[in-house]
Design a protein around this motif. Structure first.
Motif, PDB file in Angstrom:
ATOM      1  N   ARG A 209       5.982 -10.966  11.732  1.00 20.19           N
ATOM      2  CA  ARG A 209       5.397 -10.445  10.499  1.00 20.19           C
ATOM      3  C   ARG A 209       5.480  -8.927  10.576  1.00 20.19           C
ATOM      4  NH1 ARG A 209       0.444 -13.240   7.749  1.00 20.19           N
ATOM      5  NH2 ARG A 209      -0.072 -11.674   6.200  1.00 20.19           N
ATOM      6  N   CYS A 210       6.645  -8.403  10.284  1.00 22.10           N
ATOM      7  CA  CYS A 210       6.854  -6.964  10.410  1.00 22.10           C
ATOM      8  C   CYS A 210       7.943  -6.530   9.452  1.00 22.10           C
ATOM      9  CB  CYS A 210       7.259  -6.626  11.846  1.00 22.10           C
ATOM     10  SG  CYS A 210       7.735  -4.911  12.051  1.00 22.10           S
ATOM     11  N   VAL A 211       7.707  -5.413   8.830  1.00 27.02           N
ATOM     12  CA  VAL A 211       8.630  -4.909   7.826  1.00 27.02           C
ATOM     13  C   VAL A 211       9.993  -4.533   8.451  1.00 27.02           C
ATOM     14  CG1 VAL A 211       8.047  -2.448   7.939  1.00 27.02           C
ATOM     15  CG2 VAL A 211       8.492  -3.518   5.734  1.00 27.02           C
ATOM     16  N   LEU A 212      10.003  -4.258   9.746  1.00 20.64           N
ATOM     17  CA  LEU A 212      11.270  -3.887  10.386  1.00 20.64           C
ATOM     18  C   LEU A 212      12.274  -5.031  10.287  1.00 20.64           C
ATOM     19  CD1 LEU A 212      10.059  -2.108  13.646  1.00 20.64           C
ATOM     20  CD2 LEU A 212      10.718  -1.080  11.467  1.00 20.64           C
ATOM     21  N   HIS A 213      11.756  -6.243  10.247  1.00 15.17           N
ATOM     22  CA  HIS A 213      12.654  -7.395  10.151  1.00 15.17           C
ATOM     23  C   HIS A 213      12.902  -7.768   8.705  1.00 15.17           C
ATOM     24  CE1 HIS A 213      12.560  -7.751  14.399  1.00 15.17           C
ATOM     25  NE2 HIS A 213      11.256  -7.583  14.345  1.00 15.17           N
TER      26      HIS A 213
ATOM     27  N   HIS B 128       7.991  -8.226  17.410  1.00 13.69           N
ATOM     28  CA  HIS B 128       6.932  -7.483  16.717  1.00 13.69           C
ATOM     29  C   HIS B 128       6.436  -6.326  17.598  1.00 13.69           C
ATOM     30  CE1 HIS B 128       3.177  -6.646  14.612  1.00 13.69           C
ATOM     31  NE2 HIS B 128       3.672  -7.338  13.597  1.00 13.69           N
ATOM     32  N   PRO B 129       6.222  -5.146  17.014  1.00 10.63           N
ATOM     33  CA  PRO B 129       5.738  -4.013  17.815  1.00 10.63           C
ATOM     34  C   PRO B 129       4.438  -4.311  18.567  1.00 10.63           C
ATOM     35  CG  PRO B 129       6.515  -3.223  15.701  1.00 10.63           C
ATOM     36  CD  PRO B 129       6.550  -4.728  15.635  1.00 10.63           C
ATOM     37  N   TYR B 130       3.576  -5.147  17.999  1.00 10.27           N
ATOM     38  CA  TYR B 130       2.331  -5.469  18.718  1.00 10.27           C
ATOM     39  C   TYR B 130       2.627  -6.294  19.966  1.00 10.27           C
ATOM     40  CZ  TYR B 130      -2.365  -7.169  19.716  1.00 10.27           C
ATOM     41  OH  TYR B 130      -3.551  -7.474  20.336  1.00 10.27           O
TER      42      TYR B 130
ATOM     43  N   ASP C 199       1.367  -5.498   3.137  1.00 11.77           N
ATOM     44  CA  ASP C 199       1.243  -6.375   4.298  1.00 11.77           C
ATOM     45  C   ASP C 199       2.512  -7.224   4.352  1.00 11.77           C
ATOM     46  OD1 ASP C 199       0.261  -7.746   6.415  1.00 11.77           O
ATOM     47  OD2 ASP C 199      -1.446  -8.637   5.359  1.00 11.77           O
ATOM     48  N   PRO C 200       3.322  -7.082   5.397  1.00 10.25           N
ATOM     49  CA  PRO C 200       4.587  -7.819   5.403  1.00 10.25           C
ATOM     50  C   PRO C 200       4.368  -9.328   5.514  1.00 10.25           C
ATOM     51  CG  PRO C 200       4.259  -6.698   7.504  1.00 10.25           C
ATOM     52  CD  PRO C 200       3.120  -6.292   6.617  1.00 10.25           C
ATOM     53  N   PRO C 201       5.260 -10.123   4.901  1.00 11.57           N
ATOM     54  CA  PRO C 201       5.147 -11.577   5.052  1.00 11.57           C
ATOM     55  C   PRO C 201       5.747 -12.016   6.381  1.00 11.57           C
ATOM     56  CG  PRO C 201       7.021 -11.043   3.665  1.00 11.57           C
ATOM     57  CD  PRO C 201       6.390  -9.730   4.055  1.00 11.57           C
TER      58      PRO C 201
ATOM     59  N   PRO D 118      -1.850  -4.611   8.972  1.00 17.34           N
ATOM     60  CA  PRO D 118      -3.098  -4.299   9.693  1.00 17.34           C
ATOM     61  C   PRO D 118      -2.875  -3.555  11.006  1.00 17.34           C
ATOM     62  CG  PRO D 118      -2.665  -6.679   9.673  1.00 17.34           C
ATOM     63  CD  PRO D 118      -1.662  -6.054   8.762  1.00 17.34           C
ATOM     64  N   PHE D 119      -1.657  -3.601  11.551  1.00 25.18           N
ATOM     65  CA  PHE D 119      -1.391  -2.929  12.830  1.00 25.18           C
ATOM     66  C   PHE D 119      -0.931  -1.480  12.621  1.00 25.18           C
ATOM     67  CE2 PHE D 119       1.422  -2.509  16.761  1.00 25.18           C
ATOM     68  CZ  PHE D 119       0.356  -2.381  17.646  1.00 25.18           C
ATOM     69  N   HIS D 120      -0.735  -1.042  11.367  1.00 28.05           N
ATOM     70  CA  HIS D 120      -0.046   0.239  11.167  1.00 28.05           C
ATOM     71  C   HIS D 120      -0.734   1.467  11.791  1.00 28.05           C
ATOM     72  CE1 HIS D 120      -2.361   1.376   7.453  1.00 28.05           C
ATOM     73  NE2 HIS D 120      -2.048   2.587   7.867  1.00 28.05           N
ATOM     74  N   PRO D 121      -2.091   1.540  11.841  1.00 28.14           N
ATOM     75  CA  PRO D 121      -2.667   2.749  12.450  1.00 28.14           C
ATOM     76  C   PRO D 121      -2.364   2.869  13.949  1.00 28.14           C
ATOM     77  CG  PRO D 121      -4.304   1.586  11.103  1.00 28.14           C
ATOM     78  CD  PRO D 121      -3.135   0.665  11.271  1.00 28.14           C
TER      79      PRO D 121
ATOM     80  N   ASP E 171       6.005   2.243  15.601  1.00 29.35           N
ATOM     81  CA  ASP E 171       7.189   2.064  14.753  1.00 29.35           C
ATOM     82  C   ASP E 171       6.854   2.111  13.269  1.00 29.35           C
ATOM     83  OD1 ASP E 171       9.061   1.522  16.871  1.00 29.35           O
ATOM     84  OD2 ASP E 171       7.989  -0.352  17.169  1.00 29.35           O
ATOM     85  N   ALA E 172       5.601   2.441  12.930  1.00 30.34           N
ATOM     86  CA  ALA E 172       5.183   2.376  11.523  1.00 30.34           C
ATOM     87  C   ALA E 172       6.067   3.250  10.640  1.00 30.34           C
ATOM     88  CB  ALA E 172       3.728   2.810  11.409  1.00 30.34           C
ATOM     89  N   VAL E 173       6.414   2.735   9.492  1.00 30.12           N
ATOM     90  CA  VAL E 173       7.264   3.457   8.554  1.00 30.12           C
ATOM     91  C   VAL E 173       6.371   4.008   7.442  1.00 30.12           C
ATOM     92  CG1 VAL E 173       9.222   3.266   6.975  1.00 30.12           C
ATOM     93  CG2 VAL E 173       9.143   1.856   9.049  1.00 30.12           C
ATOM     94  N   ALA E 174       6.308   5.347   7.356  1.00 30.62           N
ATOM     95  CA  ALA E 174       5.432   5.977   6.369  1.00 30.62           C
ATOM     96  C   ALA E 174       5.840   5.556   4.959  1.00 30.62           C
ATOM     97  CB  ALA E 174       5.519   7.496   6.504  1.00 30.62           C
TER      98      ALA E 174
END
Ligand code: SF4
Length: 353
Positions: free
Chosen positions: A330-334, A261-263, A317-319, A300-303, A307-310
């Motif tokens: 919990r990240c859309v990249l995955h 996760h990016p965080y 909110d990714p599952p 919630p981490f996007h701001p 790696d945020a995807v516009a």
């Protein structure tokens, strides 16, 4: 209610949701947290201040202050082959919760001075904690109290029993708090930032002490911290929280060597590394954790996420996605790795979905 599965988990939290009902509105401090603590293991919950770590820990024992309340979720507690019980169903002041709290699950807090009463000797407080959960007379309890102080490394324990908290150092008070927490031989110790208020040397001693006691007694530990150095030292498993949710879970080696996760990556990037040049600047995570009442839309981490995807991360909110055995992120990249282009943007057709 979900049927309980056979499990080696001593504690299994499922979908825990704790809200604070303030005049300004509802604050979603803990928003659907799931985690497990296996028997005999140490699970560290890590994240910056304001991510809901402490509220999660306090929810387990019904210690959330007003106007907070557990509003959903299950907290399954399994002890010694007994039928599991859902602590979320116990009232915070119920007899059942009182039995579990201190007897089966103990908690150590950040401020040892504030947790000990200056009105009574540490011996009186220790004896009281022992007699609450064990059928011992005063003399037997005092002997056990001295033995506990010895076990947590307090020299001349018989003398210290007659001391008041203000006569002891912070590190000594934290040892007393740990002794009180161990009084009834708990199966689980919840330690909420137990070393944050202490100097570095005392911190290291307390961490070693918890480690040793765990090896000696076989108890599980749920350790709340913002300090990844501590996590590396004591964790078997790691739960990373951000803004009231779990964003990544996994074994300590996987989290440190292959964070998903990016965080988690950002947290790891902000700790000093051995061998790094003295002139090398540490990465910091941009911005701050928003207040839970000011939760961003989408992830919630996007701001704050590099790696945020516009068009994607700010919308949904990714599952939780399984990213390996016993691992989730919990990240859309995955979740949608195949939808993202080389430029880090979502393809136009996906944005229109
Ligand atoms: Fe970053 Fe998007 Fe993943 Fe959230 S979902 S952590 S914003 S890449």
């Amino acid at each position: 209610m979900r049927p309980v599965q056979a499990s080696d988990a001593l504690l299994e939290i499922d979908g825990l949701t704790t809200h604070f009902f303030t005049r300004e509105g509802t604050v979603r401090a803990v928003d659907g947290v799931s985690l497990t603590v296996p028997a005999g293991k140490t699970v560290c919950v890590v994240g910056e201040s304001g991510c809901g770590k402490s509220v999660t820990a306090r929810s387990v024992l019904g210690l959330v202050d007003e106007p907070g309340r557990v509003v959903a979720g299950e907290i399954w507690w399994r002890r010694d082959g007994q039928a599991p019980v859902d602590l979320a169903r116990y009232g915070p002041k119920s007899e059942e919760m009182r039995r579990v709290r201190g007897g089966e699950i103990s908690m150590v807090f950040q401020e040892p001075m504030a947790s000990l009463s200056p009105m009574y000797t540490v011996g009186a407080q220790l004896v009281e904690a022992i007699r609450l959960h064990m059928p011992l007379d005063r003399e037997q309890a005092r002997e056990r109290a001295a033995d506990l102080l010895r076990r947590v490394g307090i020299p001349r324990p018989e003398e210290r029993l007659d001391a008041y908290s203000f006569q002891l150092s912070g590190g000594m008070c934290q040892r007393v708090m740990i002794a009180i927490a161990l009084a009834a031989g708990p199966a689980l110790l919840i330690a909420d930032e137990p070393t944050t208020a202490l100097d570095v040397t005392t911190q290291a001693r307390i961490i070693d002490l918890i480690h040793e006691l765990q090896a000696e007694t076989g108890m599980s530990v749920l350790f709340i911290t913002h300090d990844l150095g501590v996590v590396a030292e004591i964790a078997d498993e790691v739960v990373v929280m951000y803004l009231g949710t779990v964003v990544e879970r996994g074994g300590v080696d996987e989290i440190f060597h292959d964070p998903k996760h990016p965080y988690t990556r950002a947290l790891l990037g902000s700790i000093p590394r051995m061998g790094a040049g003295t002139g090398q600047r540490l990465a910091t995570i941009r911005g701050n954790v928003p207040h839970p009442s000011d939760r961003p839309s989408g992830c919630p981490f996007h701001p704050r996420c590099g790696d945020a995807v516009a068009g994607l991360c700010d919308r949904s909110d990714p599952p939780d996605v399984r990213v390996g055995p016993g691992r989730t992120a919990r990240c859309v990249l995955h979740e949608n790795a195949d939808l993202i282009g080389d430029d880090g943007q979502l393809g136009a057709e996906e944005v229109q979905r």
